[in-house]
Design a protein around this motif. Structure first.
Motif, PDB file in Angstrom:
ATOM      1  N   LEU A 158       0.856  -1.187   0.000  1.00 58.20           N
ATOM      2  CA  LEU A 158       0.000   0.000   0.000  1.00 58.20           C
ATOM      3  C   LEU A 158       0.892   1.237   0.000  1.00 58.20           C
ATOM      4  CD1 LEU A 158      -2.989  -0.666   2.441  1.00 58.20           C
ATOM      5  CD2 LEU A 158      -2.949  -0.761  -0.055  1.00 58.20           C
ATOM      6  N   ARG A 159       0.934   1.920  -1.113  1.00 58.28           N
ATOM      7  CA  ARG A 159       1.764   3.113  -1.236  1.00 58.28           C
ATOM      8  C   ARG A 159       0.918   4.258  -1.792  1.00 58.28           C
ATOM      9  NH1 ARG A 159       7.438   0.752  -3.839  1.00 58.28           N
ATOM     10  NH2 ARG A 159       7.697  -0.968  -2.357  1.00 58.28           N
ATOM     11  N   PHE A 160       1.084   5.424  -1.184  1.00 53.18           N
ATOM     12  CA  PHE A 160       0.330   6.592  -1.619  1.00 53.18           C
ATOM     13  C   PHE A 160       1.293   7.725  -1.948  1.00 53.18           C
ATOM     14  CE2 PHE A 160      -2.209   4.341   1.637  1.00 53.18           C
ATOM     15  CZ  PHE A 160      -3.209   3.861   0.809  1.00 53.18           C
ATOM     16  N   LYS A 161       0.796   8.689  -2.693  1.00 59.49           N
ATOM     17  CA  LYS A 161       1.627   9.854  -2.997  1.00 59.49           C
ATOM     18  C   LYS A 161       1.855  10.684  -1.746  1.00 59.49           C
ATOM     19  CE  LYS A 161       2.245  13.348  -6.561  1.00 59.49           C
ATOM     20  NZ  LYS A 161       1.708  13.871  -7.847  1.00 59.49           N
ATOM     21  N   THR A 162       0.833  10.771  -0.935  1.00 60.83           N
ATOM     22  CA  THR A 162       0.949  11.436   0.361  1.00 60.83           C
ATOM     23  C   THR A 162      -0.217  10.992   1.230  1.00 60.83           C
ATOM     24  OG1 THR A 162       1.310  13.583   1.443  1.00 60.83           O
ATOM     25  CG2 THR A 162      -0.412  13.491  -0.196  1.00 60.83           C
ATOM     26  N   VAL A 163      -0.079  11.205   2.531  1.00 64.30           N
ATOM     27  CA  VAL A 163      -1.172  10.986   3.477  1.00 64.30           C
ATOM     28  C   VAL A 163      -1.405  12.309   4.197  1.00 64.30           C
ATOM     29  CG1 VAL A 163      -1.913   9.810   5.574  1.00 64.30           C
ATOM     30  CG2 VAL A 163      -0.715   8.529   3.799  1.00 64.30           C
ATOM     31  N   ARG A 184       6.082   5.203   7.478  1.00 66.31           N
ATOM     32  CA  ARG A 184       6.786   3.938   7.256  1.00 66.31           C
ATOM     33  C   ARG A 184       5.864   2.906   6.603  1.00 66.31           C
ATOM     34  NH1 ARG A 184       8.221   0.133  11.381  1.00 66.31           N
ATOM     35  NH2 ARG A 184       7.458   1.670  12.888  1.00 66.31           N
ATOM     36  N   ALA A 185       4.610   2.871   7.038  1.00 68.06           N
ATOM     37  CA  ALA A 185       3.679   1.871   6.506  1.00 68.06           C
ATOM     38  C   ALA A 185       3.327   2.142   5.050  1.00 68.06           C
ATOM     39  CB  ALA A 185       2.415   1.827   7.346  1.00 68.06           C
ATOM     40  N   PHE A 186       3.131   3.422   4.705  1.00 66.44           N
ATOM     41  CA  PHE A 186       2.623   3.746   3.376  1.00 66.44           C
ATOM     42  C   PHE A 186       3.685   4.372   2.474  1.00 66.44           C
ATOM     43  CE2 PHE A 186      -1.324   4.166   6.106  1.00 66.44           C
ATOM     44  CZ  PHE A 186      -1.716   2.864   5.858  1.00 66.44           C
ATOM     45  N   GLN A 187       4.930   4.425   2.983  1.00 65.62           N
ATOM     46  CA  GLN A 187       6.092   4.805   2.179  1.00 65.62           C
ATOM     47  C   GLN A 187       5.892   6.124   1.445  1.00 65.62           C
ATOM     48  OE1 GLN A 187       7.531   1.070   0.118  1.00 65.62           O
ATOM     49  NE2 GLN A 187       5.658   0.280   1.033  1.00 65.62           N
ATOM     50  N   CYS A 188       5.456   7.129   2.207  1.00 64.89           N
ATOM     51  CA  CYS A 188       5.195   8.435   1.616  1.00 64.89           C
ATOM     52  C   CYS A 188       5.253   9.503   2.700  1.00 64.89           C
ATOM     53  CB  CYS A 188       3.817   8.446   0.947  1.00 64.89           C
ATOM     54  SG  CYS A 188       2.440   8.299   2.113  1.00 64.89           S
ATOM     55  N   PRO A 189       5.334  10.769   2.312  1.00 60.29           N
ATOM     56  CA  PRO A 189       5.291  11.833   3.315  1.00 60.29           C
ATOM     57  C   PRO A 189       3.908  11.941   3.945  1.00 60.29           C
ATOM     58  CG  PRO A 189       5.328  12.758   1.102  1.00 60.29           C
ATOM     59  CD  PRO A 189       5.555  11.287   0.955  1.00 60.29           C
ATOM     60  N   VAL A 190       3.869  12.415   5.184  1.00 56.83           N
ATOM     61  CA  VAL A 190       2.621  12.630   5.918  1.00 56.83           C
ATOM     62  C   VAL A 190       2.527  14.114   6.225  1.00 56.83           C
ATOM     63  CG1 VAL A 190       1.276  12.039   7.965  1.00 56.83           C
ATOM     64  CG2 VAL A 190       2.787  10.332   6.924  1.00 56.83           C
ATOM     65  N   ARG A 191       1.430  14.745   5.857  1.00 51.89           N
ATOM     66  CA  ARG A 191       1.263  16.175   6.064  1.00 51.89           C
ATOM     67  C   ARG A 191       0.047  16.447   6.942  1.00 51.89           C
ATOM     68  NH1 ARG A 191       6.193  17.272   5.216  1.00 51.89           N
ATOM     69  NH2 ARG A 191       6.946  16.932   3.093  1.00 51.89           N
ATOM     70  N   GLU A 192       0.239  17.310   7.910  1.00 51.82           N
ATOM     71  CA  GLU A 192      -0.834  17.675   8.840  1.00 51.82           C
ATOM     72  C   GLU A 192      -1.637  18.836   8.272  1.00 51.82           C
ATOM     73  OE1 GLU A 192      -1.422  18.760  13.589  1.00 51.82           O
ATOM     74  OE2 GLU A 192       0.569  18.791  12.703  1.00 51.82           O
ATOM     75  N   THR A 193      -2.951  18.785   8.438  1.00 53.81           N
ATOM     76  CA  THR A 193      -3.820  19.894   8.060  1.00 53.81           C
ATOM     77  C   THR A 193      -4.715  20.240   9.245  1.00 53.81           C
ATOM     78  OG1 THR A 193      -5.647  18.548   7.188  1.00 53.81           O
ATOM     79  CG2 THR A 193      -3.851  19.083   5.664  1.00 53.81           C
ATOM     80  N   TYR A 194      -5.281  21.438   9.200  1.00 50.82           N
ATOM     81  CA  TYR A 194      -6.167  21.893  10.267  1.00 50.82           C
ATOM     82  C   TYR A 194      -7.353  22.600   9.628  1.00 50.82           C
ATOM     83  CZ  TYR A 194      -7.874  24.332  14.427  1.00 50.82           C
ATOM     84  OH  TYR A 194      -8.662  24.795  15.458  1.00 50.82           O
ATOM     85  N   GLY A 236       7.806  21.275   6.978  1.00 46.28           N
ATOM     86  CA  GLY A 236       7.260  20.878   8.265  1.00 46.28           C
ATOM     87  C   GLY A 236       6.618  21.983   9.069  1.00 46.28           C
ATOM     88  N   ARG A 237       6.248  23.084   8.442  1.00 44.85           N
ATOM     89  CA  ARG A 237       5.603  24.188   9.163  1.00 44.85           C
ATOM     90  C   ARG A 237       4.123  24.235   8.788  1.00 44.85           C
ATOM     91  NH1 ARG A 237       8.863  29.449  10.219  1.00 44.85           N
ATOM     92  NH2 ARG A 237       8.240  28.865  12.326  1.00 44.85           N
ATOM     93  N   LEU A 238       3.287  24.408   9.800  1.00 41.06           N
ATOM     94  CA  LEU A 238       1.838  24.426   9.606  1.00 41.06           C
ATOM     95  C   LEU A 238       1.408  25.863   9.353  1.00 41.06           C
ATOM     96  CD1 LEU A 238      -0.586  22.481   9.641  1.00 41.06           C
ATOM     97  CD2 LEU A 238      -0.847  22.982  12.072  1.00 41.06           C
TER      98      LEU A 238
END
Length: 464
Positions: free
Chosen positions: A245-250, A267-277, A292-294
């Motif tokens: 399971l690979r995604f462009k981003t999470v 690590r699980a999805f082999q992609c960057p993880v980005r936080e949103t609010y 890495g800045r919100l």
């Protein structure tokens, strides 16, 4: 809405997806229109503005909003009329002179916040319960909704190389499958929004393989969801040896993203993880850049921090700039946050202000015996503790209870380590009780609360 949900849950599983798709086409009609691409490009262009340009723009937008609210919105018009009767000299032109708006006030009489010249019958009505379970009724104009989703398109998709045409999956709190159901599907295909909507309520270890198969079949470009739900899914994929399971981003949303969650998901999805609010009220939004800045969206609303502590963290107040038909001014969101002090250009090249951290709900803060208030405790759960997820509950000032969902390897030594890590942050006088559970129930909106304080307001420190 409740009766409609009851009808939906009585439908055969094969009919739920067409039902969800009809809803998706309806939402798409509200959210996107011929002006969307123009609004997206304008939002992206504003990201290169200087701080002076942002200040002038925001000042002009805010001045128009405050005048409109003071003269056209019954709740605020009455407030300022009362001030005049009392001989007050404060001007409505200064935001600091406006009262802080609590959710309970809005919940009590939402019609009082509708502008005289709006047409409620032509507005989108949505309900949000937050963590209280008590509905909050919101009215939003089509212009406001399309402006919000243009910002989302710009900063929740374009930043990450995504488009509205991409297939995507979401792990959310909608009851797309009855909670008691134990056989798949635990999802619906929503063709109107090109999404696979996966239930956040059915993520038991023995059911995860069904989610994996659904994601394999649907092949989404990216995945969005609650941080806790994504973390559970990712952790089980790692434990069960799922590597394809690979995604462009999470993208994470609706809950704070802790670093140990980010590491597991990436690590699980082999992609960057980005936080949103974001929020249902559409009064404030933020998205994480590649550095890495919100970044806050100043074109969505004005953010303030109420009564900041020594670290600069406090309750987040927002004044929405998009929805003039139901303006929310100095609205207490219920989240604790901290704003970055400097205003300049980020390493990513954008001049948007920075939301330094979102520490969770304002009532998700622990009080220590020595009077400190502790928000984020995510560093405690890093490492090899053998815990899938955990909930910390405080019912007394000098005692916390940890409910842990154990994984392989959790035992007495890990319990002792967990106690030591918590006491290192909460103080040696804090009693730490640990109990295990097969799972931790989600709230009425499907969100996970990692910390719950049940101390009464104004709790005193224990006597010595």
């Amino acid at each position: 809405m409740a009766s409609l949900l009851g009808v939906y849950h009585r439908l055969p599983a094969c009919v739920r997806s067409p039902f969800a798709s009809l809803r998706g086409y309806y939402l798409s009609w509200w959210r996107y229109g011929p002006e969307t691409e123009r609004l997206v490009e304008e939002a992206l262009a504003r990201e290169a503005w200087t701080p002076a340009q942002w200040e002038k723009w925001a000042s002009d937008q805010l001045a128009r909003l405050l005048h409109h609210a003071a003269t056209r919105v019954p709740y605020y018009r009455e407030f300022w009329a009362g001030r005049r009767r009392e001989g007050g000299r404060l001007s409505w032109e200064l935001l600091a002179n406006w009262p802080v708006l609590a959710k309970e006030e809005l919940r009590r009489n939402p019609a009082a916040f509708l502008a005289d010249d709006c047409r409620p019958s032509r507005m989108f009505v949505t309900h949000t319960s937050g963590t209280t379970g008590t509905p909050l009724r919101l009215y939003q104009s089509r212009a406001a909704i399309r402006a919000w989703y243009a910002l989302s398109e710009a900063r929740w998709r374009r930043w990450y190389g995504l488009t509205r045409g991409d297939r995507w999956a979401i792990l959310g709190g909608q009851l797309v499958t009855p909670a008691a159901q134990r056989t798949p599907p635990f999802w619906v295909r929503n063709r109107g929004l090109n999404q696979l909507y996966l239930s956040a309520y059915h993520l038991a270890p023995d059911l995860i393989p069904h989610y994996v198969n659904a994601l394999r079949e649907f092949a989404p470009v990216y995945l969005l969801g609650y941080s806790s739900a994504l973390h559970v899914l990712a952790g089980e994929c790692l434990r069960q040896g799922v590597t394809d399971l690979r995604f462009k981003t999470v993208l994470t949303n609706a809950e704070p993203l802790y670093e140990h969650q980010r590491e597991t998901i990436s690590r699980a999805f082999q992609c960057p993880v980005r936080e949103t609010y974001g929020m249902s009220e559409k009064a404030a939004g933020a998205s994480e850049c590649d550095h890495g800045r919100l970044h806050l969206w100043p074109d969505a609303g004005v953010a303030e921090i109420e009564s900041p502590d020594e670290t600069g963290a406090g309750e987040l107040l927002v004044t929405g700039l998009l929805n003039r038909d139901m303006p929310l001014i100095r609205y207490r969101v219920g989240d604790r946050a901290r704003l970055a002090q400097e205003m300049g250009v980020c390493a990513c090249g954008r001049s948007l202000p920075v939301l330094e951290s979102v520490e969770g709900r304002s009532d998700d803060v622990l009080l220590t015996p020595d009077g400190r208030r502790i928000g984020r405790l995510d560093p405690v759960f890093k490492g090899e503790l053998g815990i899938r997820e955990a909930l910390i509950i405080q019912e007394e000032v000098d005692r916390v209870r940890v409910v842990a969902v154990p994984a392989a390897g959790f035992g007495v030594a890990q319990e002792q380590q967990l106690r030591a890590l918590l006491r290192a942050r909460l103080g040696p006088a804090m009693r730490v009780e640990i109990e295990t559970a097969a799972s931790i129930a989600r709230g009425p909106n499907g969100k996970f609360r990692a910390v719950i304080s049940r101390l009464p307001a104004g709790s005193a420190l224990p006597r010595t």
